[in-house]
Design an enzyme around this catalytic site. Structure first.
Site, PDB file in Angstrom:
ATOM      1  N   ARG A  12      83.564  81.517  24.647  1.00 50.46           N
ATOM      2  CA  ARG A  12      83.756  81.244  26.078  1.00 50.46           C
ATOM      3  C   ARG A  12      82.620  80.353  26.576  1.00 50.46           C
ATOM      4  O   ARG A  12      81.539  80.838  26.914  1.00 50.46           O
ATOM      5  CB  ARG A  12      83.793  82.549  26.876  1.00 50.46           C
ATOM      6  N   ASP A  26      80.365  78.032  29.015  1.00 51.65           N
ATOM      7  CA  ASP A  26      80.002  78.144  30.428  1.00 51.65           C
ATOM      8  C   ASP A  26      80.464  76.917  31.212  1.00 51.65           C
ATOM      9  O   ASP A  26      80.860  75.895  30.634  1.00 51.65           O
ATOM     10  CB  ASP A  26      78.485  78.285  30.568  1.00 51.65           C
ATOM     11  N   ARG A  35      71.298  76.998  25.375  1.00 55.15           N
ATOM     12  CA  ARG A  35      70.604  76.184  26.368  1.00 55.15           C
ATOM     13  C   ARG A  35      69.183  76.673  26.610  1.00 55.15           C
ATOM     14  O   ARG A  35      68.295  75.879  26.916  1.00 55.15           O
ATOM     15  CB  ARG A  35      71.401  76.157  27.667  1.00 55.15           C
TER      16      ARG A  35
END
Length: 271
Positions: A55, A57, A206
């Site tokens: 999934r 972002d 990230r």
């Protein structure tokens, strides 16, 4: 019970105008536009069982996303020769289904996966990213040293508790196994981080990139990201890199006969 066919869908998308993969009320998401397109072909009331490998972002892109659905066998027989073309006509320009493949019922796009591979693109040119790459490349104002970036990356490879780099979820582990993490500078001078693991927790990639960039530009020492692995809570010192530089480029799976075994092992591990 109606017979059904399980289909693997290989999906690409520009994440700039999506609020991530997962369907959300009143928000434009990749799962939302895909479900809508499929619903127009097979009926909105048809349960699809849409399951995705990862999934992503809001703002994150994909060139190698994988998901699976279930279609009634009778309806699939009617669409088999034209499903890909019909989806191309119904999907928006920033999301594409690139392949449709019949798979065994034991295939699970999420739990059968053996790895997810991401790339993160950074331009440290003083003028910033080229305009045509502005949606998938981060502009970094300080010069980056490739050797320092790779030294920082080396300390993060392997199985560790990445709690310092994750948004913790209740009853979920932050232990992950990174099998590849390295940086290269492409001919266009873009610095590209490649990171591969069995799975990632929320914001992990990230956060890792954000930590390594402060090493690459000289503000932190190369061993600093690895030293954070001793923490059991998210580190306030780690800045999460912007979403738009990140792209899911590949999801790996075992041989067909191993789908169920891998899925069961992954479910036990995540629990």
């Amino acid at each position: 019970m109606t017979d059904s066919i399980r289909l693997r869908l290989d999906v690409s998308y520009d994440g700039a105008d999506f609020s991530g993969w997962a369907a959300q009320p009143a928000r434009r998401t990749v799962a939302g536009v895909l479900t809508e397109a499929l619903g127009r072909l097979v009926g909105a009331e048809t349960p699809l069982g849409l399951t995705v490998a990862g999934r992503t972002d809001a703002g994150v892109h994909a060139t190698g996303q994988v998901c699976h659905i279930e279609l009634p066998a009778e309806r699939y027989a009617e669409l088999e020769g034209s499903l890909l073309r019909r989806l191309a006509a119904l999907m928006p320009p920033d999301a594409r289904v690139r392949a449709v493949t019949v798979v065994p019922a034991t295939f699970d796009a999420r739990f059968s996966a053996t790895f997810r591979r991401y790339e993160y693109r950074v331009s440290d040119d003083p003028w910033g990213p080229e305009p045509l790459r502005r949606h998938d490349t981060l502009g970094w104002l300080r010069p980056l040293d490739l050797d320092r970036l790779n030294a920082a990356a080396a300390g993060l490879v392997g199985e560790h508790d990445f709690a310092a780099f994750c948004k913790r979820k209740e009853h979920a582990t932050t232990i992950r196994a990174i099998t590849r993490l390295d940086w290269r500078r492409d001919p266009d001078r873009i610095c590209v981080a490649t990171v591969q693991a069995d799975a990632f927790c929320q914001a992990m990639v990230r956060s890792l990139v954000g930590a390594m960039l402060t090493v690459g530009d000289g503000r932190r020492q190369p061993d600093w990201p690895a030293r954070l692995l001793t923490m059991r809570e998210r580190s306030s010192e780690v800045t999460v890199a912007p979403a738009h530089g990140l792209t899911l480029v590949a999801v790996g799976y075992p041989e067909e006969t191993e789908y169920a075994v891998r899925a069961e092992a992954t479910r036990r591990l995540r629990a």
